[in-house]
Enzyme design. Structure first.
Site, PDB file in Angstrom:
ATOM      1  N   HIS A  29     -51.394   4.171   1.921  1.00  0.00           N
ATOM      2  CA  HIS A  29     -50.818   4.096   3.265  1.00  0.00           C
ATOM      3  C   HIS A  29     -50.373   5.497   3.672  1.00  0.00           C
ATOM      4  CE1 HIS A  29     -46.992   4.310   1.156  1.00  0.00           C
ATOM      5  NE2 HIS A  29     -47.290   3.204   0.473  1.00  0.00           N
ATOM      6  N   HIS A  32     -48.461   7.635   1.146  1.00  0.00           N
ATOM      7  CA  HIS A  32     -49.332   8.349   0.209  1.00  0.00           C
ATOM      8  C   HIS A  32     -49.988   9.550   0.891  1.00  0.00           C
ATOM      9  CE1 HIS A  32     -49.627   4.191  -1.708  1.00  0.00           C
ATOM     10  NE2 HIS A  32     -49.196   4.939  -2.700  1.00  0.00           N
ATOM     11  N   GLU A 143     -39.788   9.610  -2.158  1.00  0.00           N
ATOM     12  CA  GLU A 143     -38.377   9.288  -2.385  1.00  0.00           C
ATOM     13  C   GLU A 143     -38.044   7.820  -2.109  1.00  0.00           C
ATOM     14  OE1 GLU A 143     -36.229  12.241  -0.069  1.00  0.00           O
ATOM     15  OE2 GLU A 143     -35.911  13.418  -1.898  1.00  0.00           O
ATOM     16  N   VAL A 171     -41.602   7.803   4.331  1.00  0.00           N
ATOM     17  CA  VAL A 171     -42.298   7.596   5.598  1.00  0.00           C
ATOM     18  C   VAL A 171     -42.068   6.143   6.014  1.00  0.00           C
ATOM     19  CG1 VAL A 171     -44.519   7.622   6.795  1.00  0.00           C
ATOM     20  CG2 VAL A 171     -44.023   9.330   5.024  1.00  0.00           C
TER      21      VAL A 171
END
Length: 252
Positions: A29, A32, A143, A171
Site C-alpha cells: 500500500h 510501503h 512507525e 501514512v
C-alpha cells in the site's frame, strides 16, 4: 527489476554498492510505497523482499486470510524503480526449522507482545536473517509498527549489525486510518468504524476513557497505553474475518 527467488542466488550475486532494503509481507500500500521511495532516493540499489513470515503469526486464521496481491505488488515495485525483488521460501529462510530464534526479554512482552505470544520472536528472527542475507546499508521501517521498529533498531545495535534502521512516518487515509495490509480485510461496517482509533488516541481523553469508548463502539480492545512518549492502541473489529488494528501517536 530483477526477481530473485533463491537466497543462495541472491548471496552469490549480492550487490556490493550502497543498498537500501525494505522488508515486506506483500499486499503493498502507499505506506510501503513511502518507504520504498525513500530508499530509492537515498540508495544506489533498492532491494524489497516479499515474504509472509509464518513464525510471527500467533493466530493461524490471521495467516490464512493475509492478503495476497502479488501481481499488483510486482507492478508497483517496477513503477517505483526497485532494483531487486527477493522472494525466498520458508525452507530457505528456516533451514533449521526455526530451532534458532532471536528473542528479547522486556519490551517485546509489553503492548502487542502481551497479546501475541511469540510474535516478536518471529519478527526479530526473520529480520535478522533478512538483514544478514541482503547486507544493506539502511533498512526502512514504518512507525505504525513502532514497537517493532524500536525492537529491530535495538537488536541491530545490540548485535553490532552494520546497518542503519531508518524510521518512516505513518501514512494515513484522509479519515486518519493508518494504512495497513490488513485493511483489505475490513468489511464496510468495520472500515467505517476503524478511524475511531486514531481519532480517539489523538485527543485529550485518558487511556481508560478511550478504551471504554472503543468498546462501546464495538471494538474488542487489547490495550490503550501511554508510555515512552507515545500513546499506543490495539483493537479488533469486524466479524468475518476479525481484523486487528494497531496505531500510535506521539504525545504532546
Amino acid at each position: 527489476m530483477k526477481i530473485v527467488d533463491s537466497v543462495a542466488g541472491y548471496i552469490k550475486d549480492r550487490p556490493a554498492v550502497d543498498v537500501g532494503f525494505v522488508p515486506t509481507m506483500g499486499a503493498l500500500h502507499k505506506g510501503h510505497e513511502s518507504l520504498i521511495r525513500r530508499s530509492v532516493a537515498e540508495s544506489n540499489i533498492t532491494v524489497v523482499s516479499i515474504y509472509v513470515n509464518p513464525t510471527q503469526f500467533d493466530n493461524q486464521r490471521d495467516l490464512a486470510v493475509y492478503p495476497d496481491t502479488l501481481a499488483e505488488d510486482k507492478a508497483i515495485l517496477e513503477d517505483l524503480g526497485v532494483d531487486v525483488l527477493l522472494m525466498p521460501t520458508f525452507e530457505q529462510i528456516y533451514p533449521d526449522g526455526f530451532r534458532y530464534q532471536v528473542s528479547e526479554s522486556e519490551f517485546s512482552r509489553e503492548l502487542c507482545g502481551a497479546h501475541r505470544d511469540g510474535h516478536f520472536t518471529g519478527v526479530l528472527t526473520v529480520v535478522m536473517k533478512l538483514l544478514n542475507i541482503v547486507r544493506p546499508a539502511r533498512a526502512y521501517f514504518g512507525e505504525k509498527d513502532f514497537q517493532q521498529f524500536q525492537l529491530i533498531k535495538d537488536m541491530a545495535r545490540t548485535f553490532f549489525l552494520d546497518v542503519e534502521i531508518v524510521p518512516c512516518e505513518i501514512v494515513r487515509e484522509s479519515d486518519g486510518l493508518a494504512l495497513s495490509s490488513r485493511n483489505l480485510n475490513l468489511d464496510a461496517c468495520a472500515r467505517e468504524k476503524a478511524p475511531l482509533i486514531h481519532n480517539l488516541i489523538s485527543g485529550n481523553s485518558t487511556d481508560d476513557e478511550i478504551a471504554r469508548r472503543l468498546a462501546i463502539a464495538g471494538f474488542d480492545v487489547d490495550y490503550v497505553q501511554s508510555r515512552y512518549g507515545r500513546r499506543f492502541a490495539a483493537a479488533k473489529v469486524g466479524e468475518n474475518p476479525v481484523v486487528r488494528l494497531i496505531d500510535n501517536v506521539p504525545l504532546s
